[in-house]
Design an enzyme around this catalytic site. Sequence first.
Site, mmCIF file in Angstrom:
data_model
loop_
_atom_site.group_PDB
_atom_site.id
_atom_site.type_symbol
_atom_site.label_atom_id
_atom_site.label_comp_id
_atom_site.label_asym_id
_atom_site.label_seq_id
_atom_site.Cartn_x
_atom_site.Cartn_y
_atom_site.Cartn_z
ATOM 1 N N LEU A 33 8.807 5.240 -22.887
ATOM 2 C CA LEU A 33 8.454 3.948 -23.507
ATOM 3 C C LEU A 33 9.256 2.786 -22.906
ATOM 4 N N ARG A 101 6.563 -0.408 -12.090
ATOM 5 C CA ARG A 101 5.515 -0.670 -11.117
ATOM 6 C C ARG A 101 5.278 -2.127 -10.721
ATOM 7 N N THR A 145 0.745 3.559 -3.744
ATOM 8 C CA THR A 145 0.194 2.210 -3.653
ATOM 9 C C THR A 145 -0.286 1.903 -2.240
ATOM 10 N N SER A 187 8.234 -5.243 -1.126
ATOM 11 C CA SER A 187 9.097 -5.527 -2.281
ATOM 12 C C SER A 187 9.937 -4.279 -2.526
ATOM 13 N N TYR A 189 10.017 -2.624 -5.247
ATOM 14 C CA TYR A 189 9.098 -1.661 -5.876
ATOM 15 C C TYR A 189 8.316 -0.882 -4.813
ATOM 16 N N HIS A 190 7.703 -1.624 -3.860
ATOM 17 C CA HIS A 190 6.905 -0.933 -2.839
ATOM 18 C C HIS A 190 7.793 -0.013 -1.988
ATOM 19 N N LYS A 193 8.018 3.414 -3.336
ATOM 20 C CA LYS A 193 6.825 4.251 -3.085
ATOM 21 C C LYS A 193 6.854 4.824 -1.675
ATOM 22 N N GLN A 216 -3.137 3.647 -4.294
ATOM 23 C CA GLN A 216 -4.057 2.870 -5.123
ATOM 24 C C GLN A 216 -3.931 1.368 -4.842
ATOM 25 N N VAL A 219 -5.287 -2.599 -9.769
ATOM 26 C CA VAL A 219 -6.239 -2.167 -10.792
ATOM 27 C C VAL A 219 -6.646 -3.369 -11.643
ATOM 28 N N LEU A 247 -6.218 -10.355 -10.465
ATOM 29 C CA LEU A 247 -7.577 -10.585 -10.971
ATOM 30 C C LEU A 247 -7.594 -10.659 -12.502
ATOM 31 N N ARG A 249 -5.148 -11.584 -14.308
ATOM 32 C CA ARG A 249 -4.500 -12.850 -14.657
ATOM 33 C C ARG A 249 -5.495 -14.008 -14.560
HETATM 34 P P1 NAD Z 1 2.808 0.824 -16.505
HETATM 35 O O1 NAD Z 1 4.144 0.190 -16.350
HETATM 36 O O2 NAD Z 1 1.827 0.228 -17.443
HETATM 37 O O3 NAD Z 1 3.007 2.372 -16.891
HETATM 38 C C1 NAD Z 1 4.053 3.169 -16.402
HETATM 39 C C2 NAD Z 1 4.523 4.051 -17.553
HETATM 40 O O4 NAD Z 1 5.586 4.884 -17.065
HETATM 41 C C3 NAD Z 1 5.077 3.236 -18.728
HETATM 42 O O5 NAD Z 1 4.477 3.656 -19.938
HETATM 43 C C4 NAD Z 1 6.577 3.531 -18.710
HETATM 44 O O6 NAD Z 1 7.149 3.517 -20.002
HETATM 45 C C5 NAD Z 1 6.622 4.908 -18.038
HETATM 46 N N1 NAD Z 1 7.882 5.177 -17.329
HETATM 47 C C6 NAD Z 1 8.489 4.417 -16.389
HETATM 48 N N2 NAD Z 1 9.651 4.987 -16.012
HETATM 49 C C7 NAD Z 1 9.764 6.154 -16.717
HETATM 50 C C8 NAD Z 1 10.754 7.177 -16.791
HETATM 51 N N3 NAD Z 1 11.878 7.113 -16.069
HETATM 52 N N4 NAD Z 1 10.549 8.211 -17.616
HETATM 53 C C9 NAD Z 1 9.424 8.286 -18.378
HETATM 54 N N5 NAD Z 1 8.455 7.341 -18.365
HETATM 55 C C10 NAD Z 1 8.623 6.281 -17.535
HETATM 56 O O7 NAD Z 1 2.185 0.939 -15.027
HETATM 57 P P2 NAD Z 1 0.673 1.241 -14.585
HETATM 58 O O8 NAD Z 1 0.033 -0.039 -14.228
HETATM 59 O O9 NAD Z 1 0.037 2.155 -15.554
HETATM 60 O O10 NAD Z 1 0.943 2.029 -13.236
HETATM 61 C C11 NAD Z 1 1.063 3.445 -13.240
HETATM 62 C C12 NAD Z 1 1.340 3.943 -11.821
HETATM 63 O O11 NAD Z 1 0.273 3.539 -10.973
HETATM 64 C C13 NAD Z 1 2.621 3.345 -11.242
HETATM 65 O O12 NAD Z 1 3.342 4.335 -10.555
HETATM 66 C C14 NAD Z 1 2.124 2.291 -10.285
HETATM 67 O O13 NAD Z 1 2.994 2.165 -9.203
HETATM 68 C C15 NAD Z 1 0.777 2.826 -9.857
HETATM 69 N N6 NAD Z 1 -0.161 1.740 -9.498
HETATM 70 C C16 NAD Z 1 -0.518 0.791 -10.425
HETATM 71 C C17 NAD Z 1 -1.394 -0.239 -10.044
HETATM 72 C C18 NAD Z 1 -1.811 -1.339 -10.992
HETATM 73 O O14 NAD Z 1 -2.488 -2.283 -10.544
HETATM 74 N N7 NAD Z 1 -1.456 -1.268 -12.269
HETATM 75 C C19 NAD Z 1 -1.896 -0.260 -8.735
HETATM 76 C C20 NAD Z 1 -1.510 0.714 -7.827
HETATM 77 C C21 NAD Z 1 -0.635 1.718 -8.222
HETATM 78 N N1 USQ Z 2 -1.072 -13.576 -6.647
HETATM 79 C C1 USQ Z 2 -1.497 -14.887 -6.783
HETATM 80 N N2 USQ Z 2 -1.473 -15.433 -8.021
HETATM 81 C C2 USQ Z 2 -1.079 -14.758 -9.133
HETATM 82 C C3 USQ Z 2 -0.661 -13.405 -8.985
HETATM 83 C C4 USQ Z 2 -0.665 -12.855 -7.726
HETATM 84 O O1 USQ Z 2 -1.881 -15.538 -5.822
HETATM 85 O O2 USQ Z 2 -1.098 -15.328 -10.220
HETATM 86 C C5 USQ Z 2 -1.085 -12.950 -5.312
HETATM 87 C C6 USQ Z 2 0.265 -12.363 -4.909
HETATM 88 O O3 USQ Z 2 1.092 -13.335 -4.299
HETATM 89 C C7 USQ Z 2 -0.184 -11.245 -3.967
HETATM 90 C C8 USQ Z 2 -1.523 -10.789 -4.546
HETATM 91 O O4 USQ Z 2 -1.970 -11.857 -5.378
HETATM 92 O O5 USQ Z 2 -0.435 -11.752 -2.695
HETATM 93 C C9 USQ Z 2 -1.454 -9.512 -5.358
HETATM 94 O O6 USQ Z 2 -0.470 -9.632 -6.376
HETATM 95 P P1 USQ Z 2 -0.534 -8.695 -7.677
HETATM 96 O O7 USQ Z 2 0.577 -9.098 -8.576
HETATM 97 O O8 USQ Z 2 -1.917 -8.680 -8.215
HETATM 98 O O9 USQ Z 2 -0.309 -7.220 -7.059
HETATM 99 P P2 USQ Z 2 0.983 -6.507 -6.444
HETATM 100 O O10 USQ Z 2 2.219 -7.280 -6.634
HETATM 101 O O11 USQ Z 2 0.649 -6.109 -5.058
HETATM 102 O O12 USQ Z 2 1.124 -5.194 -7.335
HETATM 103 C C10 USQ Z 2 0.040 -4.557 -8.006
HETATM 104 C C11 USQ Z 2 0.649 -3.562 -8.989
HETATM 105 C C12 USQ Z 2 1.407 -2.484 -8.228
HETATM 106 C C13 USQ Z 2 0.504 -1.847 -7.202
HETATM 107 C C14 USQ Z 2 -0.116 -2.888 -6.285
HETATM 108 C C15 USQ Z 2 -1.199 -2.300 -5.400
HETATM 109 O O13 USQ Z 2 1.516 -4.229 -9.909
HETATM 110 O O14 USQ Z 2 1.872 -1.491 -9.134
HETATM 111 O O15 USQ Z 2 1.215 -0.921 -6.418
HETATM 112 O O16 USQ Z 2 -0.783 -3.878 -7.090
HETATM 113 S S1 USQ Z 2 -1.254 -3.035 -3.801
HETATM 114 O O17 USQ Z 2 -1.271 -4.490 -3.972
HETATM 115 O O18 USQ Z 2 -2.452 -2.561 -3.194
HETATM 116 O O19 USQ Z 2 -0.041 -2.634 -3.122
#
Ligand code: NAD
Ligand code: USQ
Length: 396
Positions: A33, A101, A145, A187, A189-190, A193, A216, A219, A247, A249
């Site tokens: 959580l 993430r 990612t 970043s 974060y990236h 991964k 991925q 989303v 998107l 947002r």
């Molecule tokens: P999210 O933050 O909504 O969900 C992640 C969940 O993992 C949370 O519920 C958090 O409490 C749990 N968590 C984090 N660290 C933990 C730990 N140490 N132990 C137990 N639980 C833990 O994120 P999301 O958007 O659902 O993304 C899920 C995965 O998909 C991530 O690894 C993210 O990198 C990947 N991903 C997400 C997107 C996106 O656009 N949301 C895109 C590409 C990849």
């Molecule tokens: N961006 C804007 N305006 C905004 C928000 C974002 O122009 O209000 C731009 C950012 O500068 C960036 C792009 O949109 O160039 C994408 O930003 P994002 O926040 O939508 O996505 P990102 O930071 O890349 O991260 C998200 C998820 C992450 C996942 C990643 C997939 O949070 O967990 O890994 O998407 S990917 O982008 O394919 O690496």
Amino acid sequence: MKVLVLGGDGFCGWPTSLHLSDIGHDVTIVDNLSRRAIDLELEVESLTPIRPMGERLRAWHEVSGKDVNFVRLDLAEEYDRLAALIRDVQPDAIVHFGEQRAAPYSMRDEAAKRYTVDNNVRGTHNVLVAISESGLDTALVHLGTMGVYGYGWSGSAPIPEGYLTVKVPTPDGDIEREILHPANAGSVYHLTKTLDQLMFGFYAANDQIRITDLHQGIVWGTQTPQTVRDERLINRFDYDGDYGTVLNRFLMQAAIGHPLTVHGTGGQTRAFIHIRDTVRCIQIALENPPAKGEKPKIFNQVTETHRVRDLAQMISGMTGVEVANLPNPRREAAENELNVAREQFLALGLDPTTLSEGLLEEIRDIAQRYAGRADTTKIVARSTWRRGMETAPDLR
Ligand code: NAD
Ligand code: USQ
């Protein structure tokens, strides 16, 4: 199949847990959580009113007659409990969403950078060691990612699904080798991964763990056929400057009449996938694991690519809300092309959900329904990639 869903309380993990339960799998959610705790730290909440885990699971039982289990556990900090859980449940598969993430959150300060690396790298490594220690043949599906590839790749050569064939010059002529695509994190974060990928290669070879890594894209959307069945099952909708993705947002901003927050020129091209397709892809990945001893299977989990300014213009055209070009708080290419190979999921039966299918309105409706919960001071992105970079003022 017995499946552990790590991070099953999150935006992707919750609808995936319900989808897997709905199609008959025996699901246990594991989550500490921490995402809910970060909302408290950032003083922001999901736009949609997500319910506590106990209430979510009772509601799912009421509407489906099925039970999903929940274990509150920290993957990074509680190795012994994780190892015991795997020994006890004996899962056929583990789906790993449990990481920090958000790229902006991972760059906001030193504490967040260190937390993101400690949490994600230790968590993933603990999962691999615990599977190995169990002696079970549990398959691992990890959410990676598209950002591991970076955004400097030439537009004409598609980004392959994980592996690149290269020619190595030798005195006897060129030889071909297949290598992991070079990592180019944008970043902290990236970066985590890209480190996950190296651990997967090692544990697949040394411990013969069957691993699938899903690269991925961003989303979008919020609801799936399972989460719409009861308001208590509603999925998370992040809109703030750290966790909200572009998107969703823009759709939320349009719903409340806030200018669309394009960073820079909006020439950034990114890959997208709808949350309904995310859950289908996980199902497909679970049904098609690699063989023991095989290198990690990598899929690009993406259905379409778009330029940020095109998305903003499309939504502005639909709604009349103005587009604001803000100083970009990130260090990233102002313009890039993106051509992504994505044949594997299509070949395995994924029928992609695209932006054109009326789902934009569905999300806008959700955003409008919960607009009263929005805190407009949290919309503009404030985490910068380097100290001293300019950010925009609040726009309302
Ligand atoms: P999210 O933050 O909504 O969900 C992640 C969940 O993992 C949370 O519920 C958090 O409490 C749990 N968590 C984090 N660290 C933990 C730990 N140490 N132990 C137990 N639980 C833990 O994120 P999301 O958007 O659902 O993304 C899920 C995965 O998909 C991530 O690894 C993210 O990198 C990947 N991903 C997400 C997107 C996106 O656009 N949301 C895109 C590409 C990849
Ligand atoms: N961006 C804007 N305006 C905004 C928000 C974002 O122009 O209000 C731009 C950012 O500068 C960036 C792009 O949109 O160039 C994408 O930003 P994002 O926040 O939508 O996505 P990102 O930071 O890349 O991260 C998200 C998820 C992450 C996942 C990643 C997939 O949070 O967990 O890994 O998407 S990917 O982008 O394919 O690496």
